[in-house]
Design a protein around this motif. Structure first.
Motif, PDB file in Angstrom:
ATOM      1  N   PHE A  21       0.833  -1.203   0.000  1.00 56.63           N
ATOM      2  CA  PHE A  21       0.000   0.000   0.000  1.00 56.63           C
ATOM      3  C   PHE A  21       0.873   1.260   0.000  1.00 56.63           C
ATOM      4  O   PHE A  21       0.591   2.221  -0.731  1.00 56.63           O
ATOM      5  CB  PHE A  21      -0.908   0.022   1.224  1.00 56.63           C
ATOM      6  CG  PHE A  21      -1.711   1.290   1.347  1.00 56.63           C
ATOM      7  CD1 PHE A  21      -2.878   1.461   0.619  1.00 56.63           C
ATOM      8  CD2 PHE A  21      -1.278   2.329   2.165  1.00 56.63           C
ATOM      9  CE1 PHE A  21      -3.605   2.645   0.713  1.00 56.63           C
ATOM     10  CE2 PHE A  21      -1.997   3.500   2.261  1.00 56.63           C
ATOM     11  CZ  PHE A  21      -3.163   3.665   1.534  1.00 56.63           C
ATOM     12  N   MET A  22       1.921   1.255   0.824  1.00 50.92           N
ATOM     13  CA  MET A  22       2.787   2.430   0.918  1.00 50.92           C
ATOM     14  C   MET A  22       3.502   2.711  -0.397  1.00 50.92           C
ATOM     15  O   MET A  22       3.736   3.876  -0.752  1.00 50.92           O
ATOM     16  CB  MET A  22       3.802   2.245   2.041  1.00 50.92           C
ATOM     17  CG  MET A  22       3.208   2.307   3.443  1.00 50.92           C
ATOM     18  SD  MET A  22       2.351   3.874   3.771  1.00 50.92           S
ATOM     19  CE  MET A  22       3.701   5.046   3.591  1.00 50.92           C
ATOM     20  N   SER A  23       3.839   1.677  -1.128  1.00 47.59           N
ATOM     21  CA  SER A  23       4.473   1.869  -2.431  1.00 47.59           C
ATOM     22  C   SER A  23       3.524   2.612  -3.367  1.00 47.59           C
ATOM     23  O   SER A  23       3.909   3.567  -4.051  1.00 47.59           O
ATOM     24  CB  SER A  23       4.854   0.512  -3.035  1.00 47.59           C
ATOM     25  OG  SER A  23       5.417   0.692  -4.321  1.00 47.59           O
ATOM     26  N   ALA A  24       2.248   2.183  -3.376  1.00 48.32           N
ATOM     27  CA  ALA A  24       1.243   2.855  -4.201  1.00 48.32           C
ATOM     28  C   ALA A  24       1.004   4.279  -3.705  1.00 48.32           C
ATOM     29  O   ALA A  24       0.841   5.215  -4.498  1.00 48.32           O
ATOM     30  CB  ALA A  24      -0.055   2.057  -4.188  1.00 48.32           C
ATOM     31  N   TYR A  25       0.997   4.430  -2.387  1.00 50.72           N
ATOM     32  CA  TYR A  25       0.737   5.749  -1.802  1.00 50.72           C
ATOM     33  C   TYR A  25       1.861   6.737  -2.155  1.00 50.72           C
ATOM     34  O   TYR A  25       1.607   7.935  -2.348  1.00 50.72           O
ATOM     35  CB  TYR A  25       0.607   5.627  -0.286  1.00 50.72           C
ATOM     36  CG  TYR A  25       0.236   6.917   0.401  1.00 50.72           C
ATOM     37  CD1 TYR A  25      -0.926   7.593   0.060  1.00 50.72           C
ATOM     38  CD2 TYR A  25       1.052   7.456   1.395  1.00 50.72           C
ATOM     39  CE1 TYR A  25      -1.274   8.788   0.689  1.00 50.72           C
ATOM     40  CE2 TYR A  25       0.709   8.646   2.028  1.00 50.72           C
ATOM     41  CZ  TYR A  25      -0.451   9.300   1.679  1.00 50.72           C
ATOM     42  OH  TYR A  25      -0.790  10.478   2.298  1.00 50.72           O
ATOM     43  N   CYS A  26       3.080   6.251  -2.246  1.00 50.68           N
ATOM     44  CA  CYS A  26       4.196   7.124  -2.643  1.00 50.68           C
ATOM     45  C   CYS A  26       4.014   7.614  -4.079  1.00 50.68           C
ATOM     46  O   CYS A  26       4.354   8.767  -4.396  1.00 50.68           O
ATOM     47  CB  CYS A  26       5.524   6.391  -2.492  1.00 50.68           C
ATOM     48  SG  CYS A  26       6.069   6.207  -0.781  1.00 50.68           S
ATOM     49  N   TYR A  27       3.486   6.747  -4.946  1.00 58.35           N
ATOM     50  CA  TYR A  27       3.152   7.200  -6.299  1.00 58.35           C
ATOM     51  C   TYR A  27       2.105   8.306  -6.222  1.00 58.35           C
ATOM     52  O   TYR A  27       2.164   9.306  -6.949  1.00 58.35           O
ATOM     53  CB  TYR A  27       2.594   6.042  -7.132  1.00 58.35           C
ATOM     54  CG  TYR A  27       3.619   5.358  -8.000  1.00 58.35           C
ATOM     55  CD1 TYR A  27       4.371   6.074  -8.937  1.00 58.35           C
ATOM     56  CD2 TYR A  27       3.821   3.979  -7.918  1.00 58.35           C
ATOM     57  CE1 TYR A  27       5.305   5.443  -9.749  1.00 58.35           C
ATOM     58  CE2 TYR A  27       4.750   3.335  -8.725  1.00 58.35           C
ATOM     59  CZ  TYR A  27       5.485   4.080  -9.635  1.00 58.35           C
ATOM     60  OH  TYR A  27       6.415   3.446 -10.436  1.00 58.35           O
ATOM     61  N   TYR A  28       1.124   8.112  -5.349  1.00 56.85           N
ATOM     62  CA  TYR A  28       0.064   9.104  -5.170  1.00 56.85           C
ATOM     63  C   TYR A  28       0.651  10.452  -4.737  1.00 56.85           C
ATOM     64  O   TYR A  28       0.276  11.509  -5.260  1.00 56.85           O
ATOM     65  CB  TYR A  28      -0.927   8.602  -4.122  1.00 56.85           C
ATOM     66  CG  TYR A  28      -2.010   9.592  -3.764  1.00 56.85           C
ATOM     67  CD1 TYR A  28      -3.179   9.678  -4.520  1.00 56.85           C
ATOM     68  CD2 TYR A  28      -1.865  10.440  -2.667  1.00 56.85           C
ATOM     69  CE1 TYR A  28      -4.180  10.582  -4.196  1.00 56.85           C
ATOM     70  CE2 TYR A  28      -2.853  11.347  -2.338  1.00 56.85           C
ATOM     71  CZ  TYR A  28      -4.015  11.416  -3.097  1.00 56.85           C
ATOM     72  OH  TYR A  28      -4.999  12.327  -2.779  1.00 56.85           O
ATOM     73  N   LEU A  29       1.573  10.409  -3.788  1.00 55.46           N
ATOM     74  CA  LEU A  29       2.184  11.641  -3.285  1.00 55.46           C
ATOM     75  C   LEU A  29       3.065  12.312  -4.337  1.00 55.46           C
ATOM     76  O   LEU A  29       3.281  13.528  -4.285  1.00 55.46           O
ATOM     77  CB  LEU A  29       3.014  11.342  -2.029  1.00 55.46           C
ATOM     78  CG  LEU A  29       2.225  10.891  -0.802  1.00 55.46           C
ATOM     79  CD1 LEU A  29       3.175  10.492   0.319  1.00 55.46           C
ATOM     80  CD2 LEU A  29       1.267  11.980  -0.332  1.00 55.46           C
TER      81      LEU A  29
END
Length: 309
Positions: free
Chosen positions: A114-122
């Motif tokens: 999830f955090m990997s995807a969230y970093c893309y989001y950020l």
């Protein structure tokens, strides 16, 4: 008296400088040492004290030395988070993904995916810039939902995806309006239609449908007489669809006017073409005009190769 105070302050500063230098030296010595156990302990201490820069310096060395050894999983987890805390989202998303790929059975795998995807989001920029990371963030978040459909993070992932789609919708809408502003009317019509196709529930639907009428009318008006009848007819079709669907719209009057002007345009085009049949000079002028290459912004050609000359 003043000289004594000055000497005291100077001495105090000297002590502080020496003390600070000693602390720095101690950290540098630790970095250069082979005492991995102590490095690990100090790295975690720095991390817990939110001194992420120092924690990362030590962890950066340890991940190379601990690779494949016991304790590497925990170490790599904090390594990824240290990058995240320092807002290096490019490095963080890579390390979070690597963790999830390397330790799929770990209790932290879901979190790291999830955090990997969230970093893309950020890392997704404002709508006016290139949206490659936005598309990648959507893909990563959707992949997370597919892998962990029962996760407590699914709802949050869904909200993030919607935020990203709203950004892509805004970019599509603004790009289409830009074509209209720079008077590339054919590209505007295509882009408005693409926006409605890709985002059928867009909040801009009414405005986009009206602007499509306007762009098609202006496209017809600025076309050669030999092509005007068909293009005006399309403007009338768009206008009829808009007037039927949005009878109470603030754009009704303008849409009706574009329809009326398009009907007049068709009649005028027919008159011009009728005159050409019996006027060889005018026919020649029209033929020469028809072969003139119209200029077009390179960006439009690149994005819409289907556009006519």
């Amino acid at each position: 008296m003043f000289k004594k105070q000055l000497s005291f302050v100077a001495g105090l500063l000297a002590v502080l400088i020496i003390a600070l230098g000693s602390c720095k030296s101690k950290f540098e010595k630790l970095k250069a040492s082979n005492d991995n156990s102590k490095k690990y302990k100090e790295a975690l201490r720095y991390y817990n004290e939110k001194k992420y820069g120092r924690a990362l310096e030590l962890l950066d060395d340890l991940v190379q030395r601990y690779r494949g050894r016991e304790g590497y999983e925990d170490l790599f987890y904090y390594y990824a988070y240290s990058n995240y805390k320092l807002r290096d989202y490019t490095s963080a998303r890579y390390h979070f993904k690597t963790f999830a790929d390397t330790y799929p059975s770990s209790s932290r795998a879901e979190e790291c995916r999830f955090m990997s995807a969230y970093c893309y989001y950020l890392d997704s920029p404002i709508y006016s810039l290139d949206q490659e990371n936005t598309s990648k963030a959507i893909e990563a978040l959707q992949y997370f939902i597919t892998l962990y459909p029962k996760s407590d993070r699914v709802a949050e992932a869904g909200k993030l995806i919607q935020n990203l789609r709203d950004k892509l919708e805004e970019k599509s809408y603004q790009n289409a309006k830009l074509y209209l502003t720079i008077e590339d009317y054919q590209a505007a019509v295509i882009s408005f239609n693409n926006t409605l196709r890709d985002y059928p529930d867009t909040k801009y639907a009414e405005e986009i449908e009206f602007l499509t009428v306007k762009a098609q009318y202006l496209f017809a008006k600025n076309s050669l007489e030999t092509k005007q009848e068909e293009r005006y007819a399309q403007a009338i079709t768009y206008a009829d669809e808009f007037l039927e669907k949005h009878a109470d719209s603030k754009y009704v009057k303008d849409a009706a006017e574009y329809k009326k002007d398009s009907q007049s345009g068709i009649e005028n085009a027919k008159r011009v073409l009728a005159q050409v049949r019996f006027n060889p000079k005018k026919a020649k002028e029209l033929a020469e005009k028809d072969t003139t290459v119209q200029s077009q912004p390179p960006s439009v050609k690149d994005q819409h190769p289907e556009l006519e000359n």
